[in-house]
Design an enzyme around this catalytic site. Structure first.
Site, PDB file in Angstrom:
ATOM      1  N   ASP A 123       0.836  -1.216   0.000  1.00  0.00           N
ATOM      2  CA  ASP A 123       0.000   0.000   0.000  1.00  0.00           C
ATOM      3  C   ASP A 123       0.865   1.259   0.000  1.00  0.00           C
ATOM      4  O   ASP A 123       0.674   2.175   0.787  1.00  0.00           O
ATOM      5  CB  ASP A 123      -0.927   0.017   1.212  1.00  0.00           C
ATOM      6  CG  ASP A 123      -1.776  -1.239   1.309  1.00  0.00           C
ATOM      7  OD1 ASP A 123      -2.056  -1.673   2.441  1.00  0.00           O
ATOM      8  OD2 ASP A 123      -2.126  -1.803   0.263  1.00  0.00           O
ATOM      9  N   GLU A 175     -11.005   0.810  -4.310  1.00  0.00           N
ATOM     10  CA  GLU A 175     -10.384   1.263  -3.049  1.00  0.00           C
ATOM     11  C   GLU A 175      -9.073   1.964  -3.364  1.00  0.00           C
ATOM     12  O   GLU A 175      -8.773   2.225  -4.531  1.00  0.00           O
ATOM     13  CB  GLU A 175     -10.132   0.043  -2.153  1.00  0.00           C
ATOM     14  CG  GLU A 175      -9.333  -1.052  -2.815  1.00  0.00           C
ATOM     15  CD  GLU A 175      -9.424  -2.380  -2.084  1.00  0.00           C
ATOM     16  OE1 GLU A 175     -10.113  -2.485  -1.055  1.00  0.00           O
ATOM     17  OE2 GLU A 175      -8.792  -3.341  -2.557  1.00  0.00           O
TER      18      GLU A 175
HETATM   19  C1  6LW Z   1      -5.986  -1.832   2.086  1.00  0.00           C
HETATM   20  C2  6LW Z   1      -6.930  -1.935   0.918  1.00  0.00           C
HETATM   21  C3  6LW Z   1      -6.805  -3.393   0.600  1.00  0.00           C
HETATM   22  O1  6LW Z   1      -6.410  -0.879   2.998  1.00  0.00           O
HETATM   23  O2  6LW Z   1      -6.258  -4.094   1.610  1.00  0.00           O
HETATM   24  O3  6LW Z   1      -7.214  -5.268  -0.618  1.00  0.00           O
HETATM   25  C4  6LW Z   1      -6.059  -3.220   2.697  1.00  0.00           C
HETATM   26  N1  6LW Z   1      -7.170  -3.921  -0.469  1.00  0.00           N
HETATM   27  O4  6LW Z   1      -6.551  -1.091  -0.149  1.00  0.00           O
HETATM   28  C5  6LW Z   1      -4.802  -3.597   3.424  1.00  0.00           C
HETATM   29  O5  6LW Z   1      -3.714  -3.633   2.562  1.00  0.00           O
END
Ligand code: 6LW
Length: 495
Positions: free
Chosen positions: A14, A170
């Site tokens: 991330d 996301e």
């Molecule tokens: C992160 C989100 C995600 O906040 O996993 O699968 C979470 N997507 O973007 C943790 O990496």
């Protein structure tokens, strides 16, 4: 293939990047580990040095003992604005979204400004020309925020659901580039379907027009050595070129492939065509960049524990109270005082560093005294391998889900001894059922020879088996009494 090289290897997922002058900074997620949010610095986007952890005191980072592994600190966004650094992040095991500031990204960072009005995860910050701060979150939603007080204003609005048919929009990041506001997102989920898409608008709050060639980056459905590519952030270099940092994984072994280092940070070049970004090959070879080489201070291969504090690469599950982790009790040694918890428990006394290479070796000189402890490769409480010295015995132990077993044991010599683990990545495969690597634990004899005690299949310490968002962490633990460590070393090996 040069595209298989992360710029920040090991579980550093991330990534969020910003640039101030010629200096780049990256922040990554850290989940159940303390300290949290590693901060890296680079002058060329390729060579990175960790300069600290943003959350290094309990007033910033509370990870309850009953919080799950892969809980805690999810994806941060790191930005520079108005002369200081801003870090917005979600602690899913505590107060949700919080905002921190610093004048020096190496720290100290402020105590949190809590953001009760900011919903969800993956918060982003962007400021418009009028100085309004827009907070965008997974989903993708947005709300106006006063970043100094944490107060939100106006309604939370829905901006974009991502590409039809793709799940989990996301990791949003909002940028003002030229005449447009660009909204970059991850979608498809952080596994093999992961990808990066983008949309643009004339205003920061939409409406947003999706890029006609979304996803602008994905490796889904390919045999690229880097998979799960997604969760990206954009940055412009001083020479006006554009770059993307992103997460990816390097599966090893046979079918389906197991990744053991977690999600790592990769780099990709970006060009602009008709007002839309086009992403180049992930992981350009540093020599291809033609940029000046800025060597970084590599992580210490050996830590002799001579300093007053542990270097920033060291992490522990949930907390690291000084009275359990002492550097002053036996000068030049790290003394671990167990607190009745083993590696099967969330609060084990464990000091580790992320495994950053597919083949590597870690060793430690341990004086177990009357206690018990040793060297462990930890994925989480239910997935770990270790060599433990206790009561005059050296044992190799494995915990795989509900199963726990003693793999090997032999009498231990009295006094200090060197214990170690060698990780050998599988290179050539005759059998598609082969795991990604093997982990061999043993003791180093006084003459320096390594006596192997037990070898284990590494697939059971992988995300495909254990699940979650982290990766392997290699370190020292105390499961009973007091255990001393004179030094710890970790190095990449060829195998
Ligand atoms: C992160 C989100 C995600 O906040 O996993 O699968 C979470 N997507 O973007 C943790 O990496």
């Amino acid at each position: 293939m040069s595209g298989a090289t992360p710029v920040i290897p090991g579980f550093y997922p991330d990534p969020s990047v910003c640039r101030v002058g010629a200096d780049y900074y990256v922040a990554c997620s850290s989940f159940e580990y303390f300290p949290g949010i590693p901060i890296f610095h680079s002058r060329d986007l390729v060579h990175w040095t960790q300069i600290g952890n943003a959350l290094d005191r309990p007033s910033q980072l509370r990870l309850p003992a009953d919080s799950p592994s892969s809980g805690g600190i999810y994806a941060p966004t790191l930005r520079h604005h108005d002369g200081k650094f801003w870090l917005i992040v979600t602690n899913v095991s505590d107060a949700g979204n919080m905002l921190f500031t610093a004048t020096d990204p190496a720290g100290p960072w402020s105590d949190p400004v809590r953001l009760p009005g900011v919903p969800g995860i993956d918060p982003d910050l962007a400021w418009d020309e009028e100085g309004n701060c827009w907070c965008t979150v997974a989903g993708v939603g947005q709300i106006r925020l006063d970043p100094n007080t944490g107060e939100t204003s106006g309604p939370a609005r829905h901006l974009w659901s991502g590409t039809p048919g793709a799940k989990a929009p996301e990791a949003p990041h909002l940028y003002r580039i030229g005449d447009h506001w660009y909204l970059l997102i991850a979608e498809g989920g952080t596994e093999r379907g992961h990808g990066v898409s983008i949309a643009r608008s004339r205003t920061p709050d939409g409406p947003f027009e999706p890029c006609p060639h979304n996803p602008i980056l994905t490796h889904r459905g390919t045999d690229h050595p880097v998979q799960n590519t997604g969760h990206a952030d954009l940055v412009q270099a001083p020479d006006d070129s554009w770059w993307m940092v992103l997460l990816g994984v390097r599966p090893g072994g046979g079918t389906p492939g197991w990744h053991v280092l977690g999600r790592e940070t990769f780099l990709a070049p970006v060009s602009w065509v008709d007002g839309w970004p086009v992403v180049g090959a992930v992981g350009p070879d540093p020599s291809e960049l033609g940029w000046p080489h800025h060597p970084t201070a590599p992580e210490p291969v050996r830590d002799d524990f001579d300093a007053d504090v542990l270097p920033p690469c060291w992490i522990s599950p949930r907390d690291r109270p000084e009275h359990h982790y002492r550097l002053d009790e036996r000068p030049g040694w790290l003394t671990l005082h167990a607190r009745g918890e083993s590696l099967d428990d969330p609060g084990v006394v464990f000091a580790g560093r992320r495994q950053r290479h597919q083949s590597c070796r870690a060793r430690a000189l341990i004086d177990p005294g009357e206690g018990s402890g040793g060297l462990a490769v930890r994925f989480d409480e239910r997935h770990h391998y270790e060599i433990e010295v206790a009561a005059g015995e050296v044992r190799v132990l494995a915990r795989i889900g509900p199963l726990r077993t003693v793999v090997a044991s032999r009498p231990a010599p009295a006094g200090p001894l060197v214990i170690g683990v060698r990780v050998d990545a599988v290179r050539k495969m005759q059998d598609p059922r082969t795991g990604p690597d093997t982990l061999t634990f043993g003791v180093e004899e006084p003459d320096g020879t390594f006596t192997e005690l037990g070898t284990l299949d590494g697939r059971y310490l992988s995300t495909e088996v254990a699940g979650g968002f982290t990766g392997r962490v290699v370190g020292m633990f105390a499961s009973a009494g007091t255990v001393h460590f004179d030094w710890f070393d970790y190095e990449q090996i060829d195998s």
